[in-house]
Design a protein around this motif. Structure first.
Motif, PDB file in Angstrom:
ATOM      1  N   THR A  45       0.852  -1.183   0.000  1.00  0.00           N
ATOM      2  CA  THR A  45       0.000   0.000   0.000  1.00  0.00           C
ATOM      3  C   THR A  45       0.885   1.229   0.000  1.00  0.00           C
ATOM      4  O   THR A  45       1.847   1.306   0.756  1.00  0.00           O
ATOM      5  N   GLU A  46       0.564   2.192  -0.879  1.00  0.00           N
ATOM      6  CA  GLU A  46       1.406   3.371  -0.939  1.00  0.00           C
ATOM      7  C   GLU A  46       1.294   4.184   0.351  1.00  0.00           C
ATOM      8  O   GLU A  46       0.307   4.092   1.092  1.00  0.00           O
ATOM      9  N   LYS A  47       2.280   5.021   0.611  1.00  0.00           N
ATOM     10  CA  LYS A  47       2.379   5.770   1.861  1.00  0.00           C
ATOM     11  C   LYS A  47       1.158   6.665   2.090  1.00  0.00           C
ATOM     12  O   LYS A  47       0.604   6.702   3.182  1.00  0.00           O
ATOM     13  N   TRP A  48       0.728   7.384   1.076  1.00  0.00           N
ATOM     14  CA  TRP A  48      -0.399   8.297   1.246  1.00  0.00           C
ATOM     15  C   TRP A  48      -1.672   7.542   1.608  1.00  0.00           C
ATOM     16  O   TRP A  48      -2.450   7.991   2.441  1.00  0.00           O
ATOM     17  N   TYR A  49      -1.886   6.402   0.976  1.00  0.00           N
ATOM     18  CA  TYR A  49      -3.094   5.643   1.271  1.00  0.00           C
ATOM     19  C   TYR A  49      -3.020   5.035   2.664  1.00  0.00           C
ATOM     20  O   TYR A  49      -4.007   5.011   3.399  1.00  0.00           O
ATOM     21  N   ALA A  50      -1.816   4.564   3.041  1.00  0.00           N
ATOM     22  CA  ALA A  50      -1.646   3.997   4.383  1.00  0.00           C
ATOM     23  C   ALA A  50      -1.917   5.059   5.450  1.00  0.00           C
ATOM     24  O   ALA A  50      -2.597   4.801   6.450  1.00  0.00           O
ATOM     25  N   GLU A  51      -1.400   6.257   5.237  1.00  0.00           N
ATOM     26  CA  GLU A  51      -1.614   7.336   6.204  1.00  0.00           C
ATOM     27  C   GLU A  51      -3.094   7.706   6.289  1.00  0.00           C
ATOM     28  O   GLU A  51      -3.604   8.040   7.358  1.00  0.00           O
ATOM     29  N   SER A  52      -3.780   7.634   5.149  1.00  0.00           N
ATOM     30  CA  SER A  52      -5.209   7.910   5.162  1.00  0.00           C
ATOM     31  C   SER A  52      -5.964   6.846   5.940  1.00  0.00           C
ATOM     32  O   SER A  52      -6.949   7.133   6.626  1.00  0.00           O
ATOM     33  N   GLY A  53      -5.488   5.578   5.870  1.00  0.00           N
ATOM     34  CA  GLY A  53      -6.100   4.518   6.653  1.00  0.00           C
ATOM     35  C   GLY A  53      -5.966   4.764   8.140  1.00  0.00           C
ATOM     36  O   GLY A  53      -6.904   4.526   8.915  1.00  0.00           O
ATOM     37  N   VAL A  54      -4.803   5.260   8.540  1.00  0.00           N
ATOM     38  CA  VAL A  54      -4.588   5.604   9.951  1.00  0.00           C
ATOM     39  C   VAL A  54      -5.516   6.746  10.352  1.00  0.00           C
ATOM     40  O   VAL A  54      -6.133   6.731  11.423  1.00  0.00           O
ATOM     41  N   GLU A  55      -5.628   7.748   9.482  1.00  0.00           N
ATOM     42  CA  GLU A  55      -6.528   8.867   9.760  1.00  0.00           C
ATOM     43  C   GLU A  55      -7.965   8.396   9.897  1.00  0.00           C
ATOM     44  O   GLU A  55      -8.731   8.905  10.739  1.00  0.00           O
ATOM     45  N   CYS A  56      -8.356   7.417   9.099  1.00  0.00           N
ATOM     46  CA  CYS A  56      -9.700   6.850   9.215  1.00  0.00           C
ATOM     47  C   CYS A  56      -9.923   6.280  10.610  1.00  0.00           C
ATOM     48  O   CYS A  56     -10.971   6.519  11.235  1.00  0.00           O
ATOM     49  N   MET A  57      -8.945   5.536  11.128  1.00  0.00           N
ATOM     50  CA  MET A  57      -9.067   4.982  12.478  1.00  0.00           C
ATOM     51  C   MET A  57      -9.198   6.112  13.510  1.00  0.00           C
ATOM     52  O   MET A  57     -10.005   6.033  14.445  1.00  0.00           O
TER      53      MET A  57
END
Length: 303
Positions: free
Chosen positions: A243-255
């Motif tokens: 998973t690319e970095k931007w998408y991974a960070e967005s997943g964390v933001e979702c949590m």
């Protein structure tokens, strides 16, 4: 259908994925539509064609592949990968669909209110807005968290599942129900479904509640390790994910936003499955019973 009436041609993106392959199966025996499969792997296209299927090469990163793939297509099922490139991919694909004469786009998006601030949810909403402005008929599907994620991302190991939204409850939907809704829309077309947003969240549950359901289904004592967004970020930082970095960070933001309430709607039931398909959505207990063997095998693993 009259014999001289041409079947509507449906192109399914992601036809080998979790939802896409179920859509294809749902439509396989339809007398109303013919299905075209797509793949970005030429070898897979060749294999599908050798099996007598209508298959085309389509790579979302190569707009030059769109024209041939879309030729003669009436209805298009669109979903995107886990990357910010979804914006350019979807924009160029939608433009190509309009040029090709596609009449109806069915888009698989996210379960979020219009003013949400989580990045990857916002990316999906930009795509939805572009689809609406395209001049083609449209239908948007809004699934909440996939029950299948329990096997894919939060799979039980050592008789324990791990969740990352603390004690909050979240909404869930089975991939089979997403596919059933998508297939119904693609089969019945824009006459019934143009301009509709369908929300797919059939049941809400916390991590421990899910663990209890899995325990009952498998006959094992499965617990829940309740963690939060910081631990989710640490997991991404310590393990090599595709998973690319931007998408991974967005997943964390979702949590984070689930925990602090900004994505509070995630913890709600909003179930349009029966309105579209005429049958109820699967419950957690039903889904767990159907996947009993997979869940038990996963829970028995040590790592």
């Amino acid at each position: 259908m009259e014999k001289n009436q041409r079947k509507a041609k449906v192109l399914v993106l992601g036809s080998s994925g979790t939802v896409g392959k179920k859509i294809v199966a749902e439509l396989a025996q339809s007398e109303d539509v013919s299905v075209r499969l797509s793949s970005r792997r030429p070898a897979d296209v060749d294999r599908l064609r050798s099996e007598g299927k209508d298959a085309v090469y389509l790579d979302l990163d190569k707009p030059e592949t769109f024209g041939v793939a879309l030729a003669g297509v009436d209805r298009l099922f669109v979903l995107t990968g886990y990357t910010v490139a979804m914006l350019a991919q979807s924009k160029t694909l939608i433009d190509a669909a309009y040029k090709a004469g596609v009449k109806h786009i069915v888009h698989l998006g996210v379960f979020a209110e219009w003013d949400c601030t989580d990045p990857h949810f916002a990316w999906h909403q930009l795509i939805e807005s572009y689809v609406k402005a395209s001049g083609m008929a449209w239908t948007h599907l809004h699934p909440n968290m996939f029950m299948e994620n329990i096997l894919l991302f939060f799979d039980p190991k050592n008789d324990s599942i791990t969740t990352y939204w603390k004690g909050e409850r979240t909404g869930w939907i089975a991939a089979a129900d997403i596919a059933a809704v998508a297939a119904s829309v693609l089969r019945e077309g824009p006459e019934r479904h143009h301009g509709k947003d369908y929300w797919l969240s059939a049941e809400v549950a916390t991590g421990p509640q899910i663990a209890a359901i899995l325990s009952e289904a498998t006959g094992r004592e499965i617990s829940c390790n309740v963690l939060g967004p910081d631990e989710f970020k640490a997991a991404f930082d310590s393990i090599e994910f595709e998973t690319e970095k931007w998408y991974a960070e967005s997943g964390v933001e979702c949590m984070r936003q689930i925990v602090d309430g900004r994505l509070g709607g995630i913890g709600s039931v909003r179930d349009d499955v029966p309105h579209v398909t005429g049958r109820p959505a699967l419950t957690w207990k039903q889904w767990a019973a159907e996947h009993r063997q997979e869940l038990a095998a996963s829970a028995a693993r040590s790592e």
